[in-house]
Structure formats: C-alpha cells, structure tokens
Design an enzyme around this catalytic site. Sequence first.
Site, PDB file in Angstrom:
ATOM      1  N   PRO A  11      22.274 -24.487  -1.158  1.00  9.43           N
ATOM      2  CG  PRO A  11      23.051 -25.421  -3.142  1.00  9.43           C
ATOM      3  CD  PRO A  11      21.796 -25.157  -2.368  1.00  9.43           C
ATOM      4  CG  ASN A  12      27.865 -23.032  -1.897  1.00 10.62           C
ATOM      5  OD1 ASN A  12      28.663 -23.587  -1.149  1.00 10.62           O
ATOM      6  ND2 ASN A  12      27.617 -23.469  -3.120  1.00 10.62           N
ATOM      7  NE  ARG A  19      28.832 -18.407  -3.512  1.00 11.36           N
ATOM      8  CZ  ARG A  19      27.693 -18.727  -4.094  1.00 11.36           C
ATOM      9  NH1 ARG A  19      26.574 -18.724  -3.407  1.00 11.36           N
ATOM     10  NH2 ARG A  19      27.675 -19.067  -5.362  1.00 11.36           N
ATOM     11  CE1 TYR A  24      24.727 -14.900  -4.908  1.00 12.77           C
ATOM     12  CE2 TYR A  24      27.117 -15.085  -4.749  1.00 12.77           C
ATOM     13  CZ  TYR A  24      25.920 -15.467  -5.329  1.00 12.77           C
ATOM     14  OH  TYR A  24      25.917 -16.415  -6.323  1.00 12.77           O
ATOM     15  CG  ASN A  75      18.381 -18.035  -2.544  1.00 15.28           C
ATOM     16  OD1 ASN A  75      18.779 -18.742  -3.468  1.00 15.28           O
ATOM     17  ND2 ASN A  75      18.933 -16.879  -2.228  1.00 15.28           N
ATOM     18  CB  ALA A  78      24.012 -23.861  -7.550  1.00 16.69           C
ATOM     19  CG  ASP A  88       9.630 -33.716 -10.287  1.00 12.04           C
ATOM     20  OD1 ASP A  88       9.196 -32.918 -11.150  1.00 12.04           O
ATOM     21  OD2 ASP A  88      10.254 -34.765 -10.577  1.00 12.04           O
ATOM     22  CD  GLU A  99      13.544 -19.858  -8.626  1.00 12.63           C
ATOM     23  OE1 GLU A  99      14.703 -20.196  -8.912  1.00 12.63           O
ATOM     24  OE2 GLU A  99      12.591 -19.952  -9.440  1.00 12.63           O
ATOM     25  CG  HIS A 101      17.684 -16.887  -7.549  1.00  8.96           C
ATOM     26  ND1 HIS A 101      18.551 -17.916  -7.254  1.00  8.96           N
ATOM     27  CD2 HIS A 101      16.611 -17.442  -8.159  1.00  8.96           C
ATOM     28  CE1 HIS A 101      18.022 -19.046  -7.674  1.00  8.96           C
ATOM     29  NE2 HIS A 101      16.835 -18.786  -8.216  1.00  8.96           N
ATOM     30  CB  ILE A 102      20.811 -12.528  -3.203  1.00  5.19           C
ATOM     31  CG1 ILE A 102      20.176 -13.051  -1.909  1.00  5.19           C
ATOM     32  CG2 ILE A 102      21.575 -11.228  -2.956  1.00  5.19           C
ATOM     33  CD1 ILE A 102      21.165 -13.521  -0.857  1.00  5.19           C
ATOM     34  NE  ARG A 108      25.912 -14.237 -10.690  1.00  6.27           N
ATOM     35  CZ  ARG A 108      26.092 -15.056  -9.669  1.00  6.27           C
ATOM     36  NH1 ARG A 108      25.078 -15.327  -8.864  1.00  6.27           N
ATOM     37  NH2 ARG A 108      27.267 -15.601  -9.431  1.00  6.27           N
ATOM     38  NE  ARG A 112      25.973 -18.072 -11.400  1.00  3.51           N
ATOM     39  CZ  ARG A 112      26.269 -18.879 -10.377  1.00  3.51           C
ATOM     40  NH1 ARG A 112      25.291 -19.454  -9.700  1.00  3.51           N
ATOM     41  NH2 ARG A 112      27.508 -19.099 -10.034  1.00  3.51           N
TER      42      ARG A 112
END
Length: 145
Positions: A11-12, A19, A24, A75, A78, A88, A99, A101-102, A108, A112
């Site tokens: 998302p986002n 954003r 980011y 990624n 959230a 799962d 995984e 994350h930028i 943060r 998070r």
Amino acid sequence: MSKTIFVLNGPNLNMLGKREPGIYGGKTLKDIESECVTAGRELGFEIECFQSNHEGVLVDRLHEADDRAVGVVINPGAYGHTSIALHDAIRAISVPVIEVHISNIHAREEFRHKSMIAPAAKGMICGLGPGGYLLALRALRDITN
C-alpha cells in the site's frame, strides 16, 4: 521452472515520488521497477513487478509465486507491521522471499520497528533507499543458484 522473480509492492508505494520525499526519496515506483527489470536481466532473471493497496491481492500474488517464480522481493509497506496474512502466505510457499523497506523502519515511529514479515522471510533489507531492491535481487541470485 522459469527464472522469474516477483517484485511486489504494498500500500501507498504507488505514491512514491510524491509521498514524503524526505523519507522515501524522489524516485517513483515506475523508476524503481525499471531499475529492477534492468538489474534482473543482468542477473539472468525475468522480473515481474506488481503493486496493490489490497492485502488479499498481495497474498494471491505470493501464492502464484510458488508456481511461477524462483523468488520474491516484497516491500509490504505498512502491511509489514500488521499482516499476519502476508506472514502466513510467505510461510506457505516454498520460494525464498526478501523483505525490503526503503526507509530504516528501526529509526522511525515505534509501531514500525516490528515486522510481521521478517520471521517468515529469508531476509530483510531496510534503510538503504530504492537500492535495497537491487540488493535483494542479488541476494536471490545467490540463494537460488
């Protein structure tokens, strides 16, 4: 089996470039996807990029990866901090998942700091900006060869 890697974004992330560029950066998701496709080609992979703001759709793509891909870069946005469903789904498939994350999620807000994905994933890269995706692709090359 094909030499395909799925690059999934949650998302986002479709709002990258607009954003919170202080967190980011200024690259758009299309920029990052283009870099992944180029790097993937150099590493001998076909890259399939996908973004969704919907958790269940990402679960479906993870299930699909088990039949169509040799690995996944995700990624989760959230959802990384909240989604037992993604956790799962990753545990249910046999291909390795990295995984990404930028931002540095540990620097943060406290909510998070915990990843629901990390315990199910092969590894996590965070805080290295969009370059984290490319590091994840290299890691999958090493893991799958």
